[in-house]
Design an enzyme around this catalytic site. Structure first.
Site, PDB file in Angstrom:
ATOM      1  N   ARG A  88     -14.522   8.841  -3.716  1.00 23.57           N
ATOM      2  CA  ARG A  88     -14.065   8.777  -2.326  1.00 23.57           C
ATOM      3  C   ARG A  88     -14.539  10.024  -1.579  1.00 23.57           C
ATOM      4  NH1 ARG A  88      -9.481   6.969  -5.358  1.00 23.57           N
ATOM      5  NH2 ARG A  88      -8.979   4.794  -4.935  1.00 23.57           N
ATOM      6  N   ILE A 137      -6.796   4.508   7.056  1.00 14.79           N
ATOM      7  CA  ILE A 137      -7.128   3.999   5.715  1.00 14.79           C
ATOM      8  C   ILE A 137      -8.446   4.609   5.216  1.00 14.79           C
ATOM      9  CG2 ILE A 137      -7.537   1.913   4.333  1.00 14.79           C
ATOM     10  CD1 ILE A 137      -5.873   0.294   6.183  1.00 14.79           C
ATOM     11  N   ASN A 144     -17.686  10.244   7.303  1.00 10.41           N
ATOM     12  CA  ASN A 144     -16.407   9.747   7.805  1.00 10.41           C
ATOM     13  C   ASN A 144     -15.644  10.772   8.648  1.00 10.41           C
ATOM     14  OD1 ASN A 144     -16.950   7.273   6.802  1.00 10.41           O
ATOM     15  ND2 ASN A 144     -15.512   7.327   5.087  1.00 10.41           N
ATOM     16  N   ASN A 199     -11.395   6.699   3.796  1.00 13.13           N
ATOM     17  CA  ASN A 199     -11.444   7.711   2.730  1.00 13.13           C
ATOM     18  C   ASN A 199     -12.443   8.827   3.027  1.00 13.13           C
ATOM     19  OD1 ASN A 199      -9.626   7.010   0.617  1.00 13.13           O
ATOM     20  ND2 ASN A 199     -10.835   5.152   0.278  1.00 13.13           N
ATOM     21  N   GLY A 250     -12.399  -0.614  13.337  1.00 18.29           N
ATOM     22  CA  GLY A 250     -13.149  -0.965  12.120  1.00 18.29           C
ATOM     23  C   GLY A 250     -12.856  -2.432  11.837  1.00 18.29           C
ATOM     24  N   ALA A 251     -13.898  -3.247  11.933  1.00 21.42           N
ATOM     25  CA  ALA A 251     -13.713  -4.696  11.743  1.00 21.42           C
ATOM     26  C   ALA A 251     -14.505  -5.161  10.524  1.00 21.42           C
ATOM     27  CB  ALA A 251     -14.145  -5.455  13.000  1.00 21.42           C
ATOM     28  N   GLY A 252     -14.523  -4.335   9.497  1.00 22.35           N
ATOM     29  CA  GLY A 252     -15.216  -4.683   8.260  1.00 22.35           C
ATOM     30  C   GLY A 252     -14.311  -5.503   7.357  1.00 22.35           C
ATOM     31  N   HIS A 282      -4.864  10.646  -2.718  1.00 17.04           N
ATOM     32  CA  HIS A 282      -5.405   9.333  -3.072  1.00 17.04           C
ATOM     33  C   HIS A 282      -6.742   9.559  -3.776  1.00 17.04           C
ATOM     34  CE1 HIS A 282      -6.073   5.101  -2.869  1.00 17.04           C
ATOM     35  NE2 HIS A 282      -7.037   5.162  -1.983  1.00 17.04           N
ATOM     36  N   ILE A 327     -11.746  -4.595   5.353  1.00 19.06           N
ATOM     37  CA  ILE A 327     -10.293  -4.370   5.495  1.00 19.06           C
ATOM     38  C   ILE A 327      -9.846  -4.799   6.893  1.00 19.06           C
ATOM     39  CG2 ILE A 327      -8.400  -2.696   5.395  1.00 19.06           C
ATOM     40  CD1 ILE A 327     -10.035  -1.003   3.481  1.00 19.06           C
TER      41      ILE A 327
HETATM   42  N1  APR Z   1     -16.515   3.424  14.935  1.00 22.97           N
HETATM   43  C1  APR Z   1     -16.007   2.199  14.685  1.00 22.97           C
HETATM   44  N2  APR Z   1     -16.334   1.485  13.605  1.00 22.97           N
HETATM   45  C2  APR Z   1     -17.213   2.023  12.747  1.00 22.97           C
HETATM   46  C3  APR Z   1     -17.780   3.298  12.936  1.00 22.97           C
HETATM   47  C4  APR Z   1     -17.406   4.009  14.102  1.00 22.97           C
HETATM   48  N3  APR Z   1     -17.900   5.204  14.364  1.00 22.97           N
HETATM   49  N4  APR Z   1     -18.612   3.548  11.897  1.00 22.97           N
HETATM   50  C5  APR Z   1     -18.569   2.479  11.080  1.00 22.97           C
HETATM   51  N5  APR Z   1     -17.728   1.557  11.604  1.00 22.97           N
HETATM   52  C6  APR Z   1     -17.382   0.240  11.074  1.00 22.97           C
HETATM   53  C7  APR Z   1     -18.538  -0.494  10.420  1.00 22.97           C
HETATM   54  O1  APR Z   1     -19.366  -1.104  11.390  1.00 22.97           O
HETATM   55  C8  APR Z   1     -17.807  -1.500   9.536  1.00 22.97           C
HETATM   56  O2  APR Z   1     -17.638  -2.748  10.186  1.00 22.97           O
HETATM   57  O3  APR Z   1     -16.419   0.371  10.045  1.00 22.97           O
HETATM   58  C9  APR Z   1     -16.433  -0.855   9.315  1.00 22.97           C
HETATM   59  C10 APR Z   1     -16.146  -0.540   7.856  1.00 22.97           C
HETATM   60  O4  APR Z   1     -16.056  -1.743   7.182  1.00 22.97           O
HETATM   61  P1  APR Z   1     -16.524  -1.940   5.658  1.00 22.97           P
HETATM   62  O5  APR Z   1     -17.834  -1.269   5.453  1.00 22.97           O
HETATM   63  O6  APR Z   1     -16.393  -3.382   5.348  1.00 22.97           O
HETATM   64  O7  APR Z   1     -15.456  -1.060   4.846  1.00 22.97           O
HETATM   65  P2  APR Z   1     -13.963  -1.451   4.392  1.00 22.97           P
HETATM   66  O8  APR Z   1     -14.009  -2.061   3.028  1.00 22.97           O
HETATM   67  O9  APR Z   1     -13.285  -2.192   5.486  1.00 22.97           O
HETATM   68  O10 APR Z   1     -13.355   0.024   4.204  1.00 22.97           O
HETATM   69  C11 APR Z   1     -13.231   0.917   5.280  1.00 22.97           C
HETATM   70  O11 APR Z   1     -11.470   2.119   4.163  1.00 22.97           O
HETATM   71  O12 APR Z   1     -10.804   2.051   1.927  1.00 22.97           O
HETATM   72  C12 APR Z   1     -11.497   2.748   2.895  1.00 22.97           C
HETATM   73  O13 APR Z   1     -13.199   3.851   1.594  1.00 22.97           O
HETATM   74  C13 APR Z   1     -12.946   2.823   2.521  1.00 22.97           C
HETATM   75  O14 APR Z   1     -13.514   4.429   4.166  1.00 22.97           O
HETATM   76  C14 APR Z   1     -13.584   3.058   3.847  1.00 22.97           C
HETATM   77  C15 APR Z   1     -12.698   2.269   4.824  1.00 22.97           C
END
Ligand code: APR
Length: 320
Positions: A89, A119, A96, A121, A10-12, A176, A14
Site C-alpha cells: 500500500r 479509503i 495518491n 491507500n 473516484g468512480a472505479g 492499515h 470501489i
Molecule cells: N480525481 C478523481 N478521481 C481520480 C483521480 C483524481 N485526481 N485520480 C484517479 N482517479 C480515479 C480513477 O480514474 C479511477 O476511476 O480513481 C478511480 C480509482 O478506481 P480503481 O482504480 O478502480 O481503484 P479502487 O479499487 O476503486 O481503489 C481505490 O482505494 O483501496 C484503495 O488502494 C486502493 O487507493 C486505492 C483506492
C-alpha cells in the site's frame, strides 16, 4: 424532506460498488465524480437502470466537475491508484498524496460541512493529507480500514468456529498495513471471548495465530488473486456502514482511522482506533485497555504510520 446527498469521489471499482450499495440501502441521492470522462456517467446510468428492478428511489448522477458534489452530506473518497501484485500500500504514496490534495480542494470549495470518509491507500497517511487539504475539522474526516480488517477477521473466525458471521465480533487496531493489530482478547462469538473458546476446545492457539496472520495479509491475498487491482466489495460495504452510522446517528462503535490526540499516548496522529460515529462525525475516541503485548504491537504499528507521515512531510518540504 430532501434526501441526503452522497458524493463518491473516484468512480472505479470501489466507487461503483459504493453507489450500488447506497442505492440498495436508499441512503440518499448519489453523485459519482471521477477525472476519467464517461466512467462516472456510465456507472451512474447503469445503476439507475437497475433501480426499477431492485426497487429503490435514488438519483444517480455522474460528473467530471467538482461542482456536482456541492452540498453533499457525505463524501467517500476512493480517487487514486490501487495496488497491483507485488506492490505494498505504501508504494502508492507519491501519486495518491497529489490526488488527495486535489480532492481536498474540491471538498473545501463545494461541501465544507460534509462527513468525509477516505479509503485511498496508504490509508492512515492519506486521510491526514485529505483532512489538511480540505481544511475540515478532524472529527469530520475519517479513514475506512478497521471495519474492513475486522470484517475479514470476523469472517475467518466464523469459518473456523462454524457459526454465523453475525455472531462474531472482532477488533483490529493500528495502521492499515502489515503491522495492524487484530485483538484476539476483544474478539468473541455471541459474547464468548476467543481465548475462552480455545479453552473450550473450539479451536487451537495455533489456528487462531494463523487467522491473525491471514487477517494482516487479507488485502494482499485478494490482490494476488485478482492480479489487476485490489479488493472492492468488502471495502465498499465497510465504508457504507460508517456512512450509515453518521447519517442515521446510530452511534456505532467502529474501528476507524481517526485523529487521536491524547488517547493511547498519541500526539495528534491519524491511526486505527475504536470510535463512536454519530451525527457529529467522530463523537468519541474509545480508549480500551491493552495488555503489554497489545500495546507493543500498537506502538510498532503507530511507528510505521509515523514513518510514512515523515515521507509525506519530506516530499512536501521538497515541493513535490
Ligand atoms: N480525481 C478523481 N478521481 C481520480 C483521480 C483524481 N485526481 N485520480 C484517479 N482517479 C480515479 C480513477 O480514474 C479511477 O476511476 O480513481 C478511480 C480509482 O478506481 P480503481 O482504480 O478502480 O481503484 P479502487 O479499487 O476503486 O481503489 C481505490 O482505494 O483501496 C484503495 O488502494 C486502493 O487507493 C486505492 C483506492
Amino acid at each position: 424532506m430532501a434526501r441526503n446527498k452522497i458524493a463518491l469521489v473516484g468512480a472505479g471499482n470501489i466507487g461503483g460498488t459504493l453507489a450500488m450499495l447506497a442505492g440498495l440501502k436508499e441512503l440518499g441521492d448519489v453523485v459519482l465524480f471521477d477525472i476519467a470522462e464517461g466512467t462516472p456517467q456510465g456507472k451512474a446510468l447503469d445503476i439507475a437502470e437497475a433501480s426499477p428492478v431492485e426497487g429503490f428511489d435514488a438519483r444517480m448522477v455522474g460528473s467530471n466537475d467538482y461542482a456536482a458534489i456541492k452540498d453533499a452530506d457525505v463524501v467517500i473518497v476512493t480517487a487514486g491508484v490501487a495496488r497491483k501484485p507485488g506492490m505494498s500500500r505504501d508504494d502508492l504514496i507519491g501519486i495518491n498524496t497529489k490526488v488527495m490534495k486535489s480532492v481536498g480542494e474540491g471538498i473545501k470549495n463545494n461541501c465544507p460541512n460534509a462527513f468525509v470518509i477516505c479509503i485511498t491507500n496508504p490509508l492512515d497517511v492519506m486521510v491526514g493529507v485529505l483532512q489538511r487539504a480540505a481544511g475540515l475539522p478532524t472529527n469530520k474526516v475519517v479513514g475506512m480500514a478497521g471495519v474492513l480488517d475486522s470484517a475479514r477477521f470476523r469472517y475467518f473466525l466464523a469459518e473456523e468456529f462454524n457459526v454465523s458471521v453475525e455472531d462474531v465480533t472482532a477488533f483490529v487496531l493500528g495502521g492499515h498495513g502489515d503491522t495492524m493489530v487484530p485483538l484476539v482478547r476483544y474478539s468473541a462469538v455471541a459474547g464468548i471471548p476467543v481465548p475462552d473458546l480455545i479453552e473450550m476446545g473450539w479451536s487451537t492457539q495455533d489456528k487462531i495465530d494463523q487467522i491473525v496472520q491471514r487477517t494482516r495479509d487479507g488485502g494482499a491475498e485478494i490482490v494476488g488473486l485478482l492480479k489487476t487491482g485490489s479488493a472492492f466489495y468488502a471495502p465498499a460495504s465497510s465504508a457504507i456502514e460508517m456512512a450509515d452510522s453518521y447519517l442515521k446517528d446510530k452511534r456505532k462503535l467502529l474501528p476507524c482511522a481517526a485523529y487521536v490526540d491524547g488517547a493511547y499516548g498519541l500526539d495528534g496522529l491519524y491511526v486505527g482506533v475504536p470510535v463512536i460515529i454519530g451525527e457529529n462525525g467522530v463523537e468519541k475516541v474509545v480508549e480500551i485497555k491493552l495488555n503489554d503485548d497489545e500495546q507493543a504491537m500498537l506502538d510498532h504499528s503507530v511507528k510505521a504510520v509515523q514513518d510514512l507521515n515523515d515521507v509525506v512531510a519530506k516530499m512536501e518540504a521538497e515541493g513535490a
